[in-house]
Design an enzyme around this catalytic site. Structure first.
Site, PDB file in Angstrom:
ATOM      1  N   ASP A 114      35.086  32.529  34.667  1.00  0.00           N
ATOM      2  CA  ASP A 114      35.513  33.639  33.904  1.00  0.00           C
ATOM      3  C   ASP A 114      34.207  34.248  33.416  1.00  0.00           C
ATOM      4  O   ASP A 114      33.057  33.831  33.393  1.00  0.00           O
ATOM      5  CB  ASP A 114      36.388  33.075  32.687  1.00  0.00           C
ATOM      6  CG  ASP A 114      36.833  34.094  31.735  1.00  0.00           C
ATOM      7  OD1 ASP A 114      37.271  35.223  32.348  1.00  0.00           O
ATOM      8  OD2 ASP A 114      37.369  33.669  30.714  1.00  0.00           O
ATOM      9  N   HIS A 122      32.731  40.861  39.887  1.00  0.00           N
ATOM     10  CA  HIS A 122      33.318  39.806  40.688  1.00  0.00           C
ATOM     11  C   HIS A 122      32.369  39.782  41.902  1.00  0.00           C
ATOM     12  O   HIS A 122      32.163  38.687  42.551  1.00  0.00           O
ATOM     13  CB  HIS A 122      34.589  40.328  41.440  1.00  0.00           C
ATOM     14  CG  HIS A 122      35.423  40.515  40.405  1.00  0.00           C
ATOM     15  ND1 HIS A 122      35.762  39.484  39.263  1.00  0.00           N
ATOM     16  CD2 HIS A 122      36.493  41.536  40.158  1.00  0.00           C
ATOM     17  CE1 HIS A 122      36.643  39.807  38.510  1.00  0.00           C
ATOM     18  NE2 HIS A 122      37.187  41.109  38.955  1.00  0.00           N
ATOM     19  N   THR A 148      48.311  33.416  39.272  1.00  0.00           N
ATOM     20  CA  THR A 148      49.554  34.157  39.255  1.00  0.00           C
ATOM     21  C   THR A 148      49.893  35.273  38.159  1.00  0.00           C
ATOM     22  O   THR A 148      50.685  36.228  38.350  1.00  0.00           O
ATOM     23  CB  THR A 148      50.748  33.362  39.252  1.00  0.00           C
ATOM     24  OG1 THR A 148      50.469  32.315  37.913  1.00  0.00           O
ATOM     25  CG2 THR A 148      51.183  32.279  40.459  1.00  0.00           C
ATOM     26  N   LEU A 167      32.476  17.414  50.467  1.00  0.00           N
ATOM     27  CA  LEU A 167      32.968  18.181  49.214  1.00  0.00           C
ATOM     28  C   LEU A 167      34.449  18.781  49.825  1.00  0.00           C
ATOM     29  O   LEU A 167      34.292  19.412  50.686  1.00  0.00           O
ATOM     30  CB  LEU A 167      32.136  18.987  48.726  1.00  0.00           C
ATOM     31  CG  LEU A 167      32.529  19.670  47.567  1.00  0.00           C
ATOM     32  CD1 LEU A 167      32.489  18.899  46.307  1.00  0.00           C
ATOM     33  CD2 LEU A 167      31.771  21.015  47.476  1.00  0.00           C
ATOM     34  N   ARG A 212      35.010  25.873  31.960  1.00  0.00           N
ATOM     35  CA  ARG A 212      35.005  27.265  32.019  1.00  0.00           C
ATOM     36  C   ARG A 212      33.836  28.074  31.375  1.00  0.00           C
ATOM     37  O   ARG A 212      33.350  27.712  30.250  1.00  0.00           O
ATOM     38  CB  ARG A 212      36.380  27.596  30.778  1.00  0.00           C
ATOM     39  CG  ARG A 212      36.620  29.131  30.859  1.00  0.00           C
ATOM     40  CD  ARG A 212      37.745  29.336  29.848  1.00  0.00           C
ATOM     41  NE  ARG A 212      38.372  30.752  30.442  1.00  0.00           N
ATOM     42  CZ  ARG A 212      39.656  31.268  30.312  1.00  0.00           C
ATOM     43  NH1 ARG A 212      40.714  30.285  30.357  1.00  0.00           N
ATOM     44  NH2 ARG A 212      39.769  32.311  30.783  1.00  0.00           N
ATOM     45  N   GLU A 221      38.062  15.946  30.870  1.00  0.00           N
ATOM     46  CA  GLU A 221      36.696  16.213  29.681  1.00  0.00           C
ATOM     47  C   GLU A 221      36.757  17.692  29.931  1.00  0.00           C
ATOM     48  O   GLU A 221      36.503  18.303  31.035  1.00  0.00           O
ATOM     49  CB  GLU A 221      35.510  15.342  29.838  1.00  0.00           C
ATOM     50  CG  GLU A 221      35.711  14.095  29.612  1.00  0.00           C
ATOM     51  CD  GLU A 221      36.116  13.549  28.278  1.00  0.00           C
ATOM     52  OE1 GLU A 221      35.739  14.157  27.343  1.00  0.00           O
ATOM     53  OE2 GLU A 221      36.863  12.676  28.296  1.00  0.00           O
TER      54      GLU A 221
HETATM   55  C1  FPP Z   1      37.539  35.976  35.869  1.00  0.00           C
HETATM   56  O1  FPP Z   1      36.685  36.949  35.362  1.00  0.00           O
HETATM   57  C2  FPP Z   1      37.227  36.065  37.521  1.00  0.00           C
HETATM   58  C3  FPP Z   1      38.145  36.241  38.571  1.00  0.00           C
HETATM   59  C4  FPP Z   1      39.591  36.583  38.052  1.00  0.00           C
HETATM   60  C5  FPP Z   1      37.822  36.564  39.792  1.00  0.00           C
HETATM   61  C6  FPP Z   1      36.825  35.404  40.228  1.00  0.00           C
HETATM   62  C7  FPP Z   1      36.301  35.852  41.428  1.00  0.00           C
HETATM   63  C8  FPP Z   1      34.779  35.444  41.513  1.00  0.00           C
HETATM   64  C9  FPP Z   1      34.220  34.414  40.969  1.00  0.00           C
HETATM   65  C10 FPP Z   1      34.196  36.185  42.797  1.00  0.00           C
HETATM   66  C11 FPP Z   1      33.934  35.095  43.666  1.00  0.00           C
HETATM   67  C12 FPP Z   1      34.423  35.422  45.003  1.00  0.00           C
HETATM   68  C13 FPP Z   1      35.851  34.547  45.265  1.00  0.00           C
HETATM   69  C14 FPP Z   1      36.626  35.341  46.334  1.00  0.00           C
HETATM   70  C15 FPP Z   1      35.780  33.260  45.165  1.00  0.00           C
HETATM   71  P1  FPP Z   1      37.376  38.012  34.392  1.00  0.00           P
HETATM   72  O2  FPP Z   1      37.574  39.096  35.432  1.00  0.00           O
HETATM   73  O3  FPP Z   1      38.572  37.704  33.977  1.00  0.00           O
HETATM   74  O4  FPP Z   1      36.498  38.423  33.542  1.00  0.00           O
HETATM   75  P2  FPP Z   1      36.473  38.910  32.038  1.00  0.00           P
HETATM   76  O5  FPP Z   1      37.117  37.578  31.309  1.00  0.00           O
HETATM   77  O6  FPP Z   1      35.038  39.232  31.485  1.00  0.00           O
HETATM   78  O7  FPP Z   1      37.300  40.129  31.899  1.00  0.00           O
END
Ligand code: FPP
Length: 262
Positions: free
Chosen positions: A31, A48, A77, A142, A199, A218
């Site tokens: 996140d 991203h 989802t 892994l 997280r 945990e």
């Molecule tokens: C959450 O951050 C992240 C995602 C929904 C996408 C996860 C993707 C990656 C970590 C990029 C790596 C690529 C792949 C394909 C595994 P957020 O968008 O919710 O961030 P915010 O909470 O700051 O809005």
């Protein structure tokens, strides 16, 4: 990063962990990409993109630490509620990252798997996930599970519906369904219970990720946004984990010695 082995990186030396075992299964909510990007005057999509290397480094760190299962939340989802541009980007990016990294992960001995609902997920993404699964199916260092179009409540309800169908066909008896039977019907049935749930970004929520499987996990909430996260953050979480007392509902009576007042 070395192509063949997840080599130790300069300045990234694995710390001495505590006395408990290293977690077998680590689950991560990656996140903070959007906030990381916006704080730098960039778009969420740039955030991203910056998350890809963090994921690779964490996979390397998990191998170094001896973690057997790493499960990451790549698209939930609920993420369909995001703007069409962001959804389109995330779908395409999953395909790109898999194509770009699968050989490297394969060389590291990583088995790639995916968990999630096929319904609604772009065909281009399921094709790429299936191809990565086939390419890496013999690996055992892994297991990296990409949760794409994954939601834990949806996984549970899909499993319940499957078992209800089996009851209707007389294959299962109503009133006698076991935890194991339900777990076997999950789309993530190949992962064991989560030991350590991490997280990033400071948010302290589970967000519909592996709810059943995390019953005794945990929890570690790290303030670092995902693009700045690396194997050292993973190792800190593992270190914390190895110092915790996991009781799984059991208890040991150990009264402290009391200083009796005269
Ligand atoms: C959450 O951050 C992240 C995602 C929904 C996408 C996860 C993707 C990656 C970590 C990029 C790596 C690529 C792949 C394909 C595994 P957020 O968008 O919710 O961030 P915010 O909470 O700051 O809005």
């Amino acid at each position: 990063m070395n192509e063949m082995t997840p080599v130790e990186m300069p300045g990234k030396t694995k710390p001495k962990f505590g006395s408990g075992p290293v977690p077998k299964h680590v689950a991560i909510v990656m996140d903070g990409n959007g906030r990381w990007a916006n704080a730098r005057g960039l778009t969420r999509i740039e955030g991203h993109k910056a998350g890809e290397l963090a994921l690779l480094d964490v996979v390397a760190g998990a191998i170094e630490a001896g973690v057997e299962y790493l499960t990451v939340f790549a698209f939930s989802t609920e993420n369909w509620k995001r703007s069409p541009e962001e959804v389109r980007f995330l779908m395409g990016y999953n395909v790109e990252v898999l194509r770009r990294r699968r050989d490297q992960l394969n060389a590291w001995g990583v088995r790639i798997r995916w968990a999630g609902r096929p319904k609604r997920l772009w065909r281009s993404v399921t094709r790429e996930l299936d191809a990565a699964e086939v390419l890496t199916q013999k690996n055992s260092k892994l297991t990296l599970t990409m949760c794409v179009n994954y939601g834990s409540r949806q996984e549970i309800i899909d499993a319940v519906n499957q078992l209800a169908g089996e009851v209707a066909l007389g294959k299962l008896k109503a009133g006698q369904i076991t935890e194991r039977q339900l777990e076997r019907a999950f789309n993530s049935s190949f992962v064991p219970d989560v030991d350590l749930f991490i997280r990033s970004s400071g948010e302290q929520r589970i967000s519909n990720f592996l709810l059943w499987q995390s019953a005794y996990a945990e929890l570690v909430f790290d303030d670092t946004p995902w693009p700045d996260f690396d194997r050292r953050n993973l190792w800190n979480a593992i270190s914390d984990f190895t110092n915790r007392d996991r009781r799984f509902g059991a208890a040991v009576d150990k009264p402290a010695k009391r200083n009796r007042a005269k």
